[in-house]
Write an enzyme that holds these catalytic residues in place. Structure first.
Site, PDB file in Angstrom:
ATOM      1  N   TYR A 145       4.155 -12.018   7.251  1.00 27.93           N
ATOM      2  CA  TYR A 145       5.348 -11.493   7.086  1.00 27.93           C
ATOM      3  C   TYR A 145       6.355 -12.739   6.199  1.00 27.93           C
ATOM      4  CZ  TYR A 145      10.081 -10.153   7.819  1.00 27.93           C
ATOM      5  OH  TYR A 145      11.532  -9.636   7.735  1.00 27.93           O
ATOM      6  N   LYS A 149       7.364 -13.168   2.433  1.00 31.42           N
ATOM      7  CA  LYS A 149       8.559 -13.186   1.900  1.00 31.42           C
ATOM      8  C   LYS A 149       8.737 -14.560   1.151  1.00 31.42           C
ATOM      9  CE  LYS A 149      10.633  -9.553   3.734  1.00 31.42           C
ATOM     10  NZ  LYS A 149      11.470  -8.510   3.118  1.00 31.42           N
ATOM     11  N   THR A 175      19.182  -8.684  12.982  1.00 31.44           N
ATOM     12  CA  THR A 175      20.300  -7.476  12.613  1.00 31.44           C
ATOM     13  C   THR A 175      20.186  -6.520  13.485  1.00 31.44           C
ATOM     14  OG1 THR A 175      20.816  -8.358  10.291  1.00 31.44           O
ATOM     15  CG2 THR A 175      21.483  -6.091  10.896  1.00 31.44           C
TER      16      THR A 175
HETATM   17  P1  NAD Z   1      12.589  -1.118   8.711  1.00 32.55           P
HETATM   18  O1  NAD Z   1      11.425  -1.262   9.195  1.00 32.55           O
HETATM   19  O2  NAD Z   1      13.574  -0.351   9.497  1.00 32.55           O
HETATM   20  O3  NAD Z   1      12.854  -0.665   7.206  1.00 32.55           O
HETATM   21  C1  NAD Z   1      11.866  -1.082   6.202  1.00 32.55           C
HETATM   22  C2  NAD Z   1      11.840   0.168   5.227  1.00 32.55           C
HETATM   23  O4  NAD Z   1      10.894  -0.069   4.413  1.00 32.55           O
HETATM   24  C3  NAD Z   1      11.173   1.308   6.065  1.00 32.55           C
HETATM   25  O5  NAD Z   1      11.703   2.369   5.815  1.00 32.55           O
HETATM   26  C4  NAD Z   1       9.676   1.680   5.566  1.00 32.55           C
HETATM   27  O6  NAD Z   1       9.355   2.841   5.740  1.00 32.55           O
HETATM   28  C5  NAD Z   1       9.990   0.988   4.076  1.00 32.55           C
HETATM   29  N1  NAD Z   1       8.638   0.510   3.609  1.00 32.55           N
HETATM   30  C6  NAD Z   1       7.784  -0.388   4.115  1.00 32.55           C
HETATM   31  N2  NAD Z   1       6.704  -0.772   3.299  1.00 32.55           N
HETATM   32  C7  NAD Z   1       7.013   0.149   2.237  1.00 32.55           C
HETATM   33  C8  NAD Z   1       6.218   0.311   0.873  1.00 32.55           C
HETATM   34  N3  NAD Z   1       4.946  -0.127   0.819  1.00 32.55           N
HETATM   35  N4  NAD Z   1       6.645   1.113  -0.013  1.00 32.55           N
HETATM   36  C9  NAD Z   1       7.798   1.600   0.249  1.00 32.55           C
HETATM   37  N5  NAD Z   1       8.781   1.772   1.379  1.00 32.55           N
HETATM   38  C10 NAD Z   1       8.074   0.758   2.249  1.00 32.55           C
HETATM   39  O7  NAD Z   1      13.226  -2.685   8.698  1.00 32.55           O
HETATM   40  P2  NAD Z   1      14.705  -3.209   8.092  1.00 32.55           P
HETATM   41  O8  NAD Z   1      14.968  -3.973   9.539  1.00 32.55           O
HETATM   42  O9  NAD Z   1      15.535  -1.916   7.742  1.00 32.55           O
HETATM   43  O10 NAD Z   1      14.403  -4.230   7.380  1.00 32.55           O
HETATM   44  C11 NAD Z   1      14.774  -3.923   6.118  1.00 32.55           C
HETATM   45  C12 NAD Z   1      14.557  -5.208   5.194  1.00 32.55           C
HETATM   46  O11 NAD Z   1      15.534  -6.122   5.491  1.00 32.55           O
HETATM   47  C13 NAD Z   1      13.041  -5.688   5.116  1.00 32.55           C
HETATM   48  O12 NAD Z   1      12.868  -6.265   4.045  1.00 32.55           O
HETATM   49  C14 NAD Z   1      13.158  -7.070   6.114  1.00 32.55           C
HETATM   50  O13 NAD Z   1      12.083  -7.793   5.769  1.00 32.55           O
HETATM   51  C15 NAD Z   1      14.642  -7.431   5.728  1.00 32.55           C
HETATM   52  N6  NAD Z   1      15.039  -8.106   6.970  1.00 32.55           N
HETATM   53  C16 NAD Z   1      15.598  -7.282   8.290  1.00 32.55           C
HETATM   54  C17 NAD Z   1      16.040  -8.071   9.090  1.00 32.55           C
HETATM   55  C18 NAD Z   1      16.604  -7.367  10.491  1.00 32.55           C
HETATM   56  O14 NAD Z   1      16.790  -7.939  11.379  1.00 32.55           O
HETATM   57  N7  NAD Z   1      16.523  -5.950  10.426  1.00 32.55           N
HETATM   58  C19 NAD Z   1      15.796  -9.417   9.355  1.00 32.55           C
HETATM   59  C20 NAD Z   1      15.644 -10.045   8.216  1.00 32.55           C
HETATM   60  C21 NAD Z   1      15.046  -9.340   7.093  1.00 32.55           C
END
Ligand code: NAD
Ligand code: UDP
Length: 320
Positions: A145, A149, A175
């Site tokens: 991961y 990133k 978050t």
């Molecule tokens: P999540 O897992 O709920 O959402 C990720 C979404 O991406 C899902 O709907 C999944 O089906 C989709 N996805 C994954 N791989 C894919 C692919 N190859 N093609 C198309 N769709 C794909 O996670 P989240 O918490 O909503 O995170 C969203 C983004 O924010 C991510 O990039 C994550 O790295 C970043 N992020 C989130 C947090 C957090 O605390 N929520 C913290 C740091 C970064």
């Protein structure tokens, strides 16, 4: 604007789609549903201006019609998910980011990458500012991961430098909020689900490690501000209210009125000791700061787990 949101059926992405639609933008949500779910965007589907494309962005992103902005959120985000999907996580961070950037380049669109505090690894600088280069184990379990990133950030900056794409990077810190999957393994969803069902809270390590928890509405406000700007970033988006994991466990138990015991389990490898964003840059450059405190955000989240997630949460939760 017509905005392509990759990962739009996920936790953060679905809130972003909703916010953009609410202000009159059109949204194309591209998702392979690997960790997201259609139920997250059920209220948007069928509404004029919203389109769902079921596709893996690692294979390419083909969107018909105009594109003014691309918000690239597609990626597993929970440690449990990316450890289960290591190669897919590397693919979407690398090839997926390249495809999303190509889409932005072809359409001369604004591009925003959802990066992460994980680019700081187990940080030696505290709180983390954007000019800190990080302390990442490139071959540890989390590297699938973290390095994906970090590569995504590098390729984003390269597209800005070499193709003149209008790019921005946000580094998101932990978050939480409604639509967290109860079983996604992240600490807030695990603790709330366990507290509501009377199961033991799974506390990893001695619980002195810290995280800084941001409510999803605040985060989405920051992503939208980034989309609307020409700010290249990186910009930290998070809530600097730093708490130990033990404090979080106590807070969740108190807020749910649960008498769940706490089970101490081994700390996962390379679990960062401290995490706290310095959000000065976000305020200066985007006029953004988080507004919702942890207690208020948790109250909303617990209520959501009690109601909307009820069918996913085992029956004991409903008895309370
Ligand atoms: P999540 O897992 O709920 O959402 C990720 C979404 O991406 C899902 O709907 C999944 O089906 C989709 N996805 C994954 N791989 C894919 C692919 N190859 N093609 C198309 N769709 C794909 O996670 P989240 O918490 O909503 O995170 C969203 C983004 O924010 C991510 O990039 C994550 O790295 C970043 N992020 C989130 C947090 C957090 O605390 N929520 C913290 C740091 C970064
Ligand atoms: N954690 C925990 N119990 C859980 C899930 C996580 O104690 O059921 C801890 C984890 O070891 C880490 C912190 O809570 O120290 C945050 O973990 P999470 O998976 O939510 O996100 P991370 O910040 O590690 O990506």
């Amino acid at each position: 604007m017509r905005v392509v949101v990759t990962g739009g059926a996920g936790f953060v992405g679905s809130h972003l789609c909703e916010t953009l639609m609410a202000r009159g933008d059109e949204v194309v949500c591209v998702d392979n549903l690997s960790t997201g779910a259609l139920v997250n965007i059920a209220a948007l589907r069928g509404r004029p201006g919203f389109m769902f494309v079921h596709a893996d962005v690692s294979d390419g992103v083909d969107v018909q019609g105009p594109v003014d902005a691309v918000a690239h959120l597609a990626s597993p985000a929970s440690p449990a998910d990316y450890l289960r999907l290591p190669l897919q996580t590397l693919a979407v961070g690398s090839r997926g980011s390249e495809h999303a950037l190509e889409l932005a380049r072809r359409h001369e669109a604004r591009f925003v990458l959802a990066s992460t505090s994980e680019v700081y690894g187990d940080p030696l600088a505290h709180p983390q500012r954007e000019d800190y280069w990080g302390h990442v184990n490139p071959i540890g379990p989390r590297s699938v991961y973290d390095e994906a990133k970090r590569y995504a950030e590098a390729v984003t900056v390269a597209y800005a430098r070499h193709h003149g794409v209008n790019t921005g990077i946000v580094r998101i810190f932990n978050t939480y909020g409604p639509r967290l999957r109860p079983h996604d393994g992240r600490v807030v969803s695990s603790f709330i689900r366990q507290a509501l069902t009377g199961e033991p809270l799974t506390l990893y390590g001695d619980g002195t490690q810290t995280r800084s928890f941001c409510f999803v509405d605040d985060l989405v406000g920051g992503i939208v501000a980034m989309l609307d700007s020409r700010e290249p970033g990186p910009v930290n988006l998070g809530n600097p209210d730093e708490r130990t994991v033990t404090e979080l466990a106590e807070l969740v138990l108190r807020m749910t009125g649960s008498d769940s015991p706490v089970d101490r389990l081994p700390l996962p490898a390379d679990d960062p000791v401290r995490r706290c964003p310095d959000v000065t840059r976000a305020l200066q450059r985007l006029g953004w700061k988080p507004r919702i405190d942890l207690e208020e955000g948790l109250r909303t989240t617990v209520n959501w787990f009690r109601s909307c997630a009820a069918e996913q949460v085992p029956a004991a939760a409903e008895a309370r």
